[in-house]
Design a protein around this motif. Structure first.
Motif, PDB file in Angstrom:
ATOM      1  N   TRP A  27      27.466  32.573  32.176  1.00 22.66           N
ATOM      2  CA  TRP A  27      27.990  32.097  33.199  1.00 22.66           C
ATOM      3  C   TRP A  27      29.961  31.901  33.824  1.00 22.66           C
ATOM      4  O   TRP A  27      29.952  32.242  34.519  1.00 22.66           O
ATOM      5  N   LYS A  30      30.699  35.212  34.349  1.00 23.20           N
ATOM      6  CA  LYS A  30      30.791  35.519  35.858  1.00 23.20           C
ATOM      7  C   LYS A  30      32.199  35.046  36.350  1.00 23.20           C
ATOM      8  O   LYS A  30      32.376  35.300  37.107  1.00 23.20           O
ATOM      9  N   HIS A  35      34.516  41.609  40.335  1.00 21.50           N
ATOM     10  CA  HIS A  35      33.052  42.157  40.914  1.00 21.50           C
ATOM     11  C   HIS A  35      33.435  42.750  42.035  1.00 21.50           C
ATOM     12  O   HIS A  35      33.436  42.408  42.960  1.00 21.50           O
TER      13      HIS A  35
END
Lengths: 123, 334
Positions: A27, A30, A35
């Motif tokens: 997490w 992320k 991205h």
């Protein structure tokens, strides 16, 4: 009894922490990582060429034979362990029994050997 | 931790257990960071190179920089991959490797869980990681990954059989599977440690353990010259880091187990040296095993896959069975 329960409570604590740690770190990753997917990035790697066909194919039966052999000998060890723990109390009678048991499995091993199960001829 | 074992469970005790588990996680991550650093350094020295020496003093922060890089790197999932399984595999590999560490005793007074199933607990959990590797290889939908995953499964299950059987001799001599009892039974001089009476079992254990760890000379699942990187070709970023972490945690676990089962655990080589704390002896033996594994990596070439399989089934397995009956005879005659 308390000791027994506490030991498995500790194992459970390790299990929960072991599950939470990757979830937390992935997490965290992320939040930090970029991205920006493109189609080229999302292709599978095949030494720089365009991937040909699918990879999830049927594979050599040899692996299945190894799995069978593994099951046979792993079950043998499951029987060996209680025997080994109690061996000092049981003595010669238990030894004879185990020689017969292991002997039968060794015949199986020799059979598989003669049938060339352990011969690896490709990939 | 010992005096908490017999207390009834309460919130206070549970808090201590959680703190202990977090401490183990911290110690293991520290170990992995510096095991990777020293592996690169040692192999560098053995090849007349310097090894990592740029990041931080003497390159000590090299692994920290590598981890930071992995954390900040973009994480790609191939469009053809089976997304659910692809995400699950690294976690499924890591969880059992960490749970294994719960039962390792470091000294007489430092142990978390005291399990009577002992070594079987390790075998049961480490088997799950094999599944994770096959899942990762399969879910990537990449030809190299699939080959790496299948090879890895075949190799790990083949070497698990001699690994499990080589311990039977130790269990027979002790009459218990509990690691604590096995260490206590090895008290005395260093020739009382199990590695001498069980020299055959010790050899089989070390060879199979290196193969279970997928390390050179048995690193066929990730043979970079033929399979790119094996089962984790498609993994990037922190998912890849979890596969690496798992591998090094198993290195830690195997080094601990070798110390406990064959090298006398926290016992000093001579009883006269008893004044040095047991944890220190444990750490010395542990460091020696870890170093030996790195040394083997720098020394040996990789085996061919057919040699690898015949070594497990045609040499190690018959020897392991022979070792069991030699031990049985030895106990009868003594």
């Amino acid at each position: 009894m308390e000791k027994y329960i506490n030991s498995y409570v500790i194992v459970t604590v390790f299990l929960i922490l072991g599950i939470l740690f990757p979830i937390f770190v992935l997490w965290l990753g992320k939040q930090l990582r970029p991205h920006k997917p493109t189609d080229a990035k999302k292709t599978t790697y095949e030494s720089g060429n365009e991937p040909v066909g699918v990879s999830q194919i049927r594979f050599n039966v040899r692996y299945y034979l190894y799995a069978l052999m593994f099951v046979i000998f792993d079950v043998e060890t499951v029987f060996l362990y209680p025997w080994a723990v109690a061996y000092k109390q049981m003595g010669l009678f238990a030894l004879t029994e185990m020689i017969i048991f292991a002997g039968l499995l060794c015949i199986g091993l020799v059979y598989a050997w003669r049938k060339k199960v352990f011969k690896w001829n490709s990939i | 931790m010992q005096h908490f074992w017999n207390d009834p469970l309460g919130w206070g005790n549970a808090g201590i257990f959680i703190a202990g588990a977090v401490a183990v996680l911290a110690v293991v991550i520290f170990f992995v960071t510096y095991a990777i650093y020293f592996e690169r350094k040692f192999i560098g020295w053995m090849q007349f190179r310097k090894g990592p020496n740029r990041v931080g003093p003497l390159g000590l922060l090299q692994t920290v920089a590598d981890v930071a890089k992995l954390l900040l790197k973009e994480d790609t999932i191939p469009s053809k991959a089976d997304k659910g399984l692809f995400v699950l595999a690294p976690v499924l590999a890591f969880v059992p490797s960490f749970v294994v560490l719960a039962f390792i005793p470091y000294s007489m007074n430092l142990q978390f869980a005291d399990l009577n199933v002992g070594f079987l607990y390790y075998i049961a959990l480490s088997g799950i990681t094999t599944i994770a590797i096959v899942v990762g290889g399969w879910a990537s939908n990449n030809k190299y990954s699939l080959l790496g995953g299948m090879r890895s499964a075949a190799q790990m299950i083949s070497y698990e059989v001699p690994l499990v059987m080589s311990i039977v001799g130790v269990v027979m001599m002790t009459g218990s599977l509990n690691l604590r009892d096995i260490v206590i039974a090895q008290e005395g001089y260093f020739w009382d440690w199990n590695f001498l009476p069980q020299i055959l079992g010790f050899g089989i254990f070390v060879i199979s353990a290196i193969s279970e760890l997928n390390r050179t000379p048995f690193d066929l699942p990730e043979a970079e010259s033929e399979l790119v990187a094996g089962y984790h070709v498609e993994y990037s970023g922190f998912r890849f880091a979890f596969f690496m972490l798992t591998e090094y945690i198993y290195l830690y676990a195997i080094a601990c187990l070798t110390t406990l089962l064959f090298l006398g655990g926290w016992n000093p080589p001579f009883p006269q040296l008893d004044f040095i704390p047991g944890v220190l002896w444990f750490f010395l033996k542990f460091a020696f095993i870890v170093f030996t594994i790195f040394w083997i990596r720098a020394t040996f070439p990789r085996l061919r896959v057919d040699q690898l399989m015949s070594l497990a089934w045609k040499v190690l397995l018959p020897l392991a069975i022979l070792n069991i009956f030699l031990t049985a005879l030895g106990i009868e005659l003594m």
